[in-house]
Write a protein that holds these residues in place. Structure first.
Motif, mmCIF file in Angstrom:
data_model
loop_
_atom_site.group_PDB
_atom_site.id
_atom_site.type_symbol
_atom_site.label_atom_id
_atom_site.label_comp_id
_atom_site.label_asym_id
_atom_site.label_seq_id
_atom_site.Cartn_x
_atom_site.Cartn_y
_atom_site.Cartn_z
ATOM 1 N N GLU A 79 0.914 -1.173 -0.046
ATOM 2 C CA GLU A 79 0.040 -0.210 0.017
ATOM 3 C C GLU A 79 0.849 1.119 0.062
ATOM 4 O O GLU A 79 0.413 2.201 -0.427
ATOM 5 N N CYS A 87 -2.815 -4.332 8.583
ATOM 6 C CA CYS A 87 -3.995 -4.272 8.952
ATOM 7 C C CYS A 87 -4.329 -2.912 9.115
ATOM 8 O O CYS A 87 -5.486 -2.659 8.926
ATOM 9 N N PHE A 88 -3.557 -1.937 9.285
ATOM 10 C CA PHE A 88 -3.779 -0.521 9.424
ATOM 11 C C PHE A 88 -3.557 0.065 7.803
ATOM 12 O O PHE A 88 -4.484 0.599 7.295
ATOM 13 N N SER A 89 -2.520 -0.223 7.121
ATOM 14 C CA SER A 89 -2.406 0.460 5.728
ATOM 15 C C SER A 89 -3.498 0.147 4.885
ATOM 16 O O SER A 89 -3.910 0.739 3.807
ATOM 17 N N LYS A 90 -3.981 -1.264 4.907
ATOM 18 C CA LYS A 90 -5.095 -1.515 4.091
ATOM 19 C C LYS A 90 -6.431 -0.802 4.203
ATOM 20 O O LYS A 90 -7.224 -0.452 3.159
ATOM 21 N N ARG A 91 -6.740 -0.452 5.569
ATOM 22 C CA ARG A 91 -7.906 0.158 5.772
ATOM 23 C C ARG A 91 -7.747 1.532 5.256
ATOM 24 O O ARG A 91 -8.460 2.268 4.953
ATOM 25 N N VAL A 92 -6.385 2.299 5.688
ATOM 26 C CA VAL A 92 -6.216 3.644 5.035
ATOM 27 C C VAL A 92 -6.160 3.769 3.529
ATOM 28 O O VAL A 92 -6.852 4.712 2.946
ATOM 29 N N LYS A 127 -7.936 1.983 1.580
ATOM 30 C CA LYS A 127 -9.171 1.630 0.889
ATOM 31 C C LYS A 127 -9.875 3.252 1.418
ATOM 32 O O LYS A 127 -10.737 3.639 0.209
ATOM 33 N N ASP A 128 -9.660 3.979 2.263
ATOM 34 C CA ASP A 128 -10.335 5.001 2.524
ATOM 35 C C ASP A 128 -9.821 6.266 1.444
ATOM 36 O O ASP A 128 -10.725 7.156 0.882
ATOM 37 N N ARG A 166 -13.587 4.068 -6.035
ATOM 38 C CA ARG A 166 -14.171 3.584 -5.088
ATOM 39 C C ARG A 166 -15.191 2.520 -5.945
ATOM 40 O O ARG A 166 -15.213 2.513 -7.188
ATOM 41 N N SER A 178 -14.871 7.593 12.080
ATOM 42 C CA SER A 178 -13.932 7.442 10.711
ATOM 43 C C SER A 178 -12.508 7.527 11.162
ATOM 44 O O SER A 178 -12.343 8.358 11.955
ATOM 45 N N ASN A 179 -11.712 6.623 10.426
ATOM 46 C CA ASN A 179 -10.211 6.922 10.347
ATOM 47 C C ASN A 179 -9.732 8.383 10.202
ATOM 48 O O ASN A 179 -8.710 8.617 10.443
#
Length: 444
Positions: free
Chosen positions: A88, A317-322, A324-325, A333, A352-353
């Motif tokens: 990512e 776990c963190f970078s995949k969420r970030v 995506k946002d 999207r 939200s993140n």
């Protein structure tokens, strides 16, 4: 609220004293604070800019990972990973590249230095300049912004890259009208910000003037320190301690009281040989137990690999969420997600993140335009522009002074309950674009 700390070391050579004192040690110390959330990484993608020897790159990754662990890094408290294991990072790097001005990259010290060197030799200005070297600050920004770092331990020579990361973050936030990226701050330890090498220049692999951290053991450490360049002053001659490379190095490993005594001894005429012996003994006392741990770790590459893999899983776990946002923000999207509801989530959703600011009051943002000049705007908690500068400024301090004046005037509008016809001309005199309706809503 936890403070996020991110730092990495380029894996293009053997760890040296400057790496340890300027980055590794302060980062580990910062990670021990109860409010710290730390991400430490091996910057092996950065290494490809100047290291094209696969064997050297492989060995350097092993040595630097072992150095972090030997220096006391607690992998249960921090996220410790390889940059190249986080796919990512490169995706974010490209997205940021697309909104970063070339003019900003033109001002990077490393690029400017190489261009200046080429011109002085009568070569083409960009001779030997790869796109990796030129866009290095964008990749560094991606490393930092991906994990929403608040603080980044750096040497003084890296402060400009932190400022560039802030510029890149602000440009993205402004371009997409969101408050997504945290603006990182440089964390510089004054006494060890940039250590001198054997020849007095900044300690760097590029200058071949480094003092090894563990390589060659205590014998190599002593011989390196004995080769540090000094002036021709003899024993008994007063030395100028403040200008001495030995004093700068000693101060990085000593208490304030010990440094004061060492300085006084130099000023009183202590010989360079004695000063080097005292410096060696001081550094060796700190490195000896670490060297023993390092030698044990370097013989266990499987153990180090397992530690890095576990760290990479935590980081992703963190970078995949970030990412995506970020994809949602820029429009990459899923086609079944409504653009309005998606963007509203990023701006308004308290859970939200993207919500990195617990204070929902309007706030000023200062950023650079494509030409490198400073501009500013006041945005509401929903991300809408309330005020925006029409002109631009060459000096950030001028922007700060003007923002201070505007803040005072906005307080006056509110306290004196001024109407639109009273305050509009004054705001216009500040050369500002103003959304009157949004300003009214905030004031009320």
């Amino acid at each position: 609220m936890k403070t996020c700390i991110v730092t990495g070391i380029t894996t293009s050579g053997t760890p040296h004293l400057g790496n340890y004192a300027g980055a590794i040690r302060p980062a580990i110390q910062a990670s021990l604070h109860s409010d710290a959330e730390s991400f430490f990484f091996l910057a092996d993608y950065h290494a490809l800019i100047k290291c094209w020897n696969p064997t050297r790159l492989y060995r350097s990754r092993l040595e630097i990972a072992a150095t972090w662990l030997a220096a006391g890094l607690d992998v249960d408290r921090v996220v410790f990973y390889r940059q190249s294991d986080i796919s990512e990072i490169l995706e974010l790097c490209w997205i940021l590249t697309c909104s970063t001005a070339k003019g900003l990259m033109n001002r990077a010290h490393a690029y400017k230095a190489l261009v200046s060197q080429n011109v002085s030799k009568g070569l083409d200005a960009d001779d030997g300049v790869s796109m990796g070297l030129f866009s290095y600050p964008v990749l560094m920004a991606a490393d930092i912004l991906m994990f929403k770092a608040n603080k980044v331990p750096v040497g003084k020579d890296q402060i400009q890259h932190l400022e560039m990361a802030r510029d890149i973050a602000q440009k993205f936030n402004h371009l997409y009208n969101v408050n997504f990226f945290v603006l990182p701050e440089a964390f510089v330890v004054d006494n060890v910000a940039t250590l001198p090498g054997l020849d007095g220049r900044k300690m760097s692999k590029s200058y071949n003037n480094t003092i090894p951290l563990f390589e060659g053991g205590t014998k190599n450490l002593r011989s390196s320190i004995m080769r540090i360049v000094t002036d021709s002053s003899k024993s008994g001659d007063p030395k100028n301690a403040e200008d001495s490379h030995l004093y700068i190095l000693f101060r990085a490993f000593a208490t304030e009281e010990e440094s004061t005594l060492y300085k006084s001894s130099l000023n009183a005429g202590m010989s360079w040989g004695e000063a080097k012996n005292i410096l060696y003994e001081k550094i060796e006392s700190e490195l000896l137990p670490m060297r023993e741990r390092y030698n044990k770790l370097i013989s266990q590459p499987d153990l180090i690999e397992n530690i890095l893999q576990a760290g990479s899983q935590k980081a992703r776990c963190f970078s995949k969420r970030v990412i995506k946002d970020i994809r949602d923000i820029v429009g990459l999207r899923s086609l079944n997600i409504d653009i309005c509801s998606s963007k509203k989530q990023f701006i308004n959703n308290k859970n939200s993140n993207f919500d990195n600011n617990e204070n929902k009051d309007p706030r000023f943002l200062c950023y650079r335009d494509d030409k490198g000049y400073f501009k500013f705007r006041l945005i509401s908690s929903s991300g809408k522009d309330i005020l925006k500068s029409r002109g631009s400024f060459s000096n950030a301090s001028n922007v700060g002074s003007l923002i201070k004046d505007i803040k005072i005037f906005l307080q006056k509008i509110k306290s004196e309950k001024m109407n639109e016809f009273e305050y509009s001309p004054i705001l216009d005199s500040y050369d500002l674009d103003c959304d009157i309706q949004e300003l009214k809503r905030v004031i009320e």
